[in-house]
Design a protein around this motif. Structure first.
Motif, PDB file in Angstrom:
ATOM      1  N   LEU A  15       0.825  -1.202   0.000  1.00 48.83           N
ATOM      2  CA  LEU A  15       0.000   0.000   0.000  1.00 48.83           C
ATOM      3  C   LEU A  15       0.865   1.259   0.000  1.00 48.83           C
ATOM      4  N   LEU A  16       1.916   1.258   0.796  1.00 50.76           N
ATOM      5  CA  LEU A  16       2.817   2.420   0.851  1.00 50.76           C
ATOM      6  C   LEU A  16       3.509   2.639  -0.491  1.00 50.76           C
ATOM      7  N   ASN A  17       4.021   1.568  -1.074  1.00 48.52           N
ATOM      8  CA  ASN A  17       4.735   1.689  -2.356  1.00 48.52           C
ATOM      9  C   ASN A  17       3.794   2.126  -3.472  1.00 48.52           C
ATOM     10  N   THR A  18       2.580   1.570  -3.470  1.00 47.60           N
ATOM     11  CA  THR A  18       1.601   1.932  -4.500  1.00 47.60           C
ATOM     12  C   THR A  18       1.173   3.378  -4.354  1.00 47.60           C
ATOM     13  N   ALA A  19       0.901   3.785  -3.119  1.00 48.86           N
ATOM     14  CA  ALA A  19       0.483   5.170  -2.873  1.00 48.86           C
ATOM     15  C   ALA A  19       1.578   6.135  -3.293  1.00 48.86           C
ATOM     16  N   PHE A  20       2.821   5.819  -2.982  1.00 48.16           N
ATOM     17  CA  PHE A  20       3.923   6.710  -3.351  1.00 48.16           C
ATOM     18  C   PHE A  20       4.027   6.842  -4.873  1.00 48.16           C
ATOM     19  N   LEU A  22       1.632   6.495  -7.074  1.00 49.58           N
ATOM     20  CA  LEU A  22       0.494   7.281  -7.560  1.00 49.58           C
ATOM     21  C   LEU A  22       0.628   8.751  -7.173  1.00 49.58           C
ATOM     22  N   PHE A  23       1.042   9.012  -5.939  1.00 46.79           N
ATOM     23  CA  PHE A  23       1.184  10.395  -5.473  1.00 46.79           C
ATOM     24  C   PHE A  23       2.214  11.161  -6.295  1.00 46.79           C
ATOM     25  N   THR A  24       3.280  10.471  -6.720  1.00 47.82           N
ATOM     26  CA  THR A  24       4.351  11.153  -7.445  1.00 47.82           C
ATOM     27  C   THR A  24       4.088  11.220  -8.953  1.00 47.82           C
ATOM     28  N   THR A  25       3.067  10.515  -9.415  1.00 54.48           N
ATOM     29  CA  THR A  25       2.729  10.601 -10.841  1.00 54.48           C
ATOM     30  C   THR A  25       1.435  11.377 -11.068  1.00 54.48           C
ATOM     31  N   LYS A  26       0.418  11.104 -10.250  1.00 54.25           N
ATOM     32  CA  LYS A  26      -0.873  11.772 -10.420  1.00 54.25           C
ATOM     33  C   LYS A  26      -1.047  12.964  -9.492  1.00 54.25           C
ATOM     34  N   GLY A  27      -0.348  12.923  -8.355  1.00 57.32           N
ATOM     35  CA  GLY A  27      -0.557  13.927  -7.319  1.00 57.32           C
ATOM     36  C   GLY A  27      -1.496  13.403  -6.252  1.00 57.32           C
ATOM     37  N   VAL A  28      -1.379  13.921  -5.056  1.00 55.18           N
ATOM     38  CA  VAL A  28      -2.215  13.449  -3.937  1.00 55.18           C
ATOM     39  C   VAL A  28      -3.682  13.766  -4.179  1.00 55.18           C
ATOM     40  N   SER A  29      -3.972  14.978  -4.647  1.00 53.69           N
ATOM     41  CA  SER A  29      -5.373  15.394  -4.805  1.00 53.69           C
ATOM     42  C   SER A  29      -6.117  14.549  -5.847  1.00 53.69           C
ATOM     43  N   LYS A  30      -5.400  14.046  -6.841  1.00 47.59           N
ATOM     44  CA  LYS A  30      -6.044  13.282  -7.913  1.00 47.59           C
ATOM     45  C   LYS A  30      -5.981  11.776  -7.686  1.00 47.59           C
ATOM     46  N   THR A  31      -5.444  11.373  -6.545  1.00 48.23           N
ATOM     47  CA  THR A  31      -5.363   9.956  -6.205  1.00 48.23           C
ATOM     48  C   THR A  31      -6.406   9.628  -5.151  1.00 48.23           C
ATOM     49  N   SER A  32      -7.198   8.604  -5.412  1.00 42.39           N
ATOM     50  CA  SER A  32      -8.222   8.172  -4.455  1.00 42.39           C
ATOM     51  C   SER A  32      -7.773   6.903  -3.749  1.00 42.39           C
ATOM     52  N   ILE A  33      -8.439   6.595  -2.660  1.00 45.38           N
ATOM     53  CA  ILE A  33      -8.150   5.345  -1.956  1.00 45.38           C
ATOM     54  C   ILE A  33      -8.441   4.156  -2.863  1.00 45.38           C
ATOM     55  N   SER A  34      -9.490   4.268  -3.685  1.00 44.77           N
ATOM     56  CA  SER A  34      -9.799   3.198  -4.642  1.00 44.77           C
ATOM     57  C   SER A  34      -8.645   2.974  -5.609  1.00 44.77           C
ATOM     58  N   GLN A 100      20.877  13.836  -2.697  1.00 42.34           N
ATOM     59  CA  GLN A 100      19.899  12.767  -2.914  1.00 42.34           C
ATOM     60  C   GLN A 100      18.655  13.303  -3.626  1.00 42.34           C
ATOM     61  N   LEU A 101      18.177  14.454  -3.175  1.00 40.38           N
ATOM     62  CA  LEU A 101      16.973  15.042  -3.774  1.00 40.38           C
ATOM     63  C   LEU A 101      17.236  15.541  -5.189  1.00 40.38           C
ATOM     64  N   ASN A 102      18.450  15.990  -5.429  1.00 43.02           N
ATOM     65  CA  ASN A 102      18.819  16.427  -6.775  1.00 43.02           C
ATOM     66  C   ASN A 102      18.793  15.253  -7.754  1.00 43.02           C
ATOM     67  N   GLU A 103      19.059  14.056  -7.231  1.00 42.32           N
ATOM     68  CA  GLU A 103      19.039  12.852  -8.065  1.00 42.32           C
ATOM     69  C   GLU A 103      17.639  12.254  -8.169  1.00 42.32           C
ATOM     70  N   ASN A 104      16.733  12.695  -7.339  1.00 42.84           N
ATOM     71  CA  ASN A 104      15.380  12.126  -7.319  1.00 42.84           C
ATOM     72  C   ASN A 104      14.373  13.275  -7.196  1.00 42.84           C
ATOM     73  N   LYS A 105      14.120  13.932  -8.309  1.00 44.70           N
ATOM     74  CA  LYS A 105      13.306  15.148  -8.287  1.00 44.70           C
ATOM     75  C   LYS A 105      11.843  14.862  -7.974  1.00 44.70           C
ATOM     76  N   SER A 106      11.347  13.668  -8.306  1.00 44.65           N
ATOM     77  CA  SER A 106       9.960  13.331  -7.961  1.00 44.65           C
ATOM     78  C   SER A 106       9.805  13.233  -6.446  1.00 44.65           C
ATOM     79  N   LEU A 107      10.838  12.707  -5.774  1.00 44.67           N
ATOM     80  CA  LEU A 107      10.811  12.640  -4.310  1.00 44.67           C
ATOM     81  C   LEU A 107      10.868  14.046  -3.725  1.00 44.67           C
ATOM     82  N   LEU A 108      11.708  14.914  -4.296  1.00 46.03           N
ATOM     83  CA  LEU A 108      11.779  16.307  -3.845  1.00 46.03           C
ATOM     84  C   LEU A 108      10.419  16.981  -3.964  1.00 46.03           C
TER      85      LEU A 108
END
Length: 204
Positions: A15-20, A22-34, A100-108
């Protein structure tokens, strides 16, 4: 760890990996629990065994990802073998995290958009997963090893975190006002000034 505990950990990690993702591709607001449960392949009821809502899983992800950044930075500090003073150790950790964040901009982007002081403080003191670190213990040990007493240490770390997160976000993603390499020397002078401002009496 028993079979039941192992299954529970696998589902929570999924669940954590899937949510991350989705959150980093769609955004939190556009991601539902479903969205999360469907992509993770679990029932919606299972989600609520671990998390209150999507903002709870978001906060736990921010805590977990922040802890991973600090763990990597602390490991790099310990592996460096360098004899650094208190200021230099803080800046070493900050520099490593920035890299680290410079190498992983989606995480930033994810952390910068969703990080609040409350969530960050919780990340430092309440490990979410077994491989998270309790940065508070490490930070307290660093404070104890400082040559002087630190006045209002929580205010000091708050100011450093706010300074780094706000300036590095624009610098890394947009090269504004300059790229991160050019910004670093000015940033680290400011961090040194913040630390020195909080330096109290010399320890005897």
């Amino acid at each position: 760890m028993g079979k039941l505990d192992t299954n529970k950990k696998v589902k929570e990690d999924s669940l954590l990996n899937t949510a991350f993702s989705l959150f980093t591709t769609k955004g939190v607001s556009k991601t539902s629990i479903s969205d999360i449960v469907n992509n993770a392949g679990v029932a919606k009821g299972t989600f609520y065994l671990y998390f209150k809502d999507k903002y709870d899983i978001r906060n736990k992800l921010v805590s977990h990802k922040s802890s991973q950044l600090f763990r990597n930075a602390i490991e790099a500090l310990n592996a460096s073998g360098k004899k650094l003073n208190f200021n230099e150790r803080i800046i070493f950790i900050v520099d490593n995290i920035i890299n680290q964040l410079n190498e992983n901009k989606s995480l930033l982007t994810f952390i910068a958009k969703n990080l609040s002081w409350g969530v960050f403080k919780h990340a430092l003191t309440s490990p979410i997963k077994d491989d998270d670190i309790d940065f508070r213990n490490i930070y307290d040990a660093m404070l104890a090893d400082a040559p002087y007493n630190i006045v209002q240490p929580e205010v000091m770390i708050f100011m450093i975190v706010e300074l780094v997160s706000s300036t590095c976000y624009s610098s890394i993603l947009y090269n504004e006002p300059v790229d991160i390499g050019e910004l670093k020397p000015y940033l680290y002078k400011c961090i040194n000034n913040i630390i020195d401002t909080h330096a109290g009496t010399v320890k005897t």
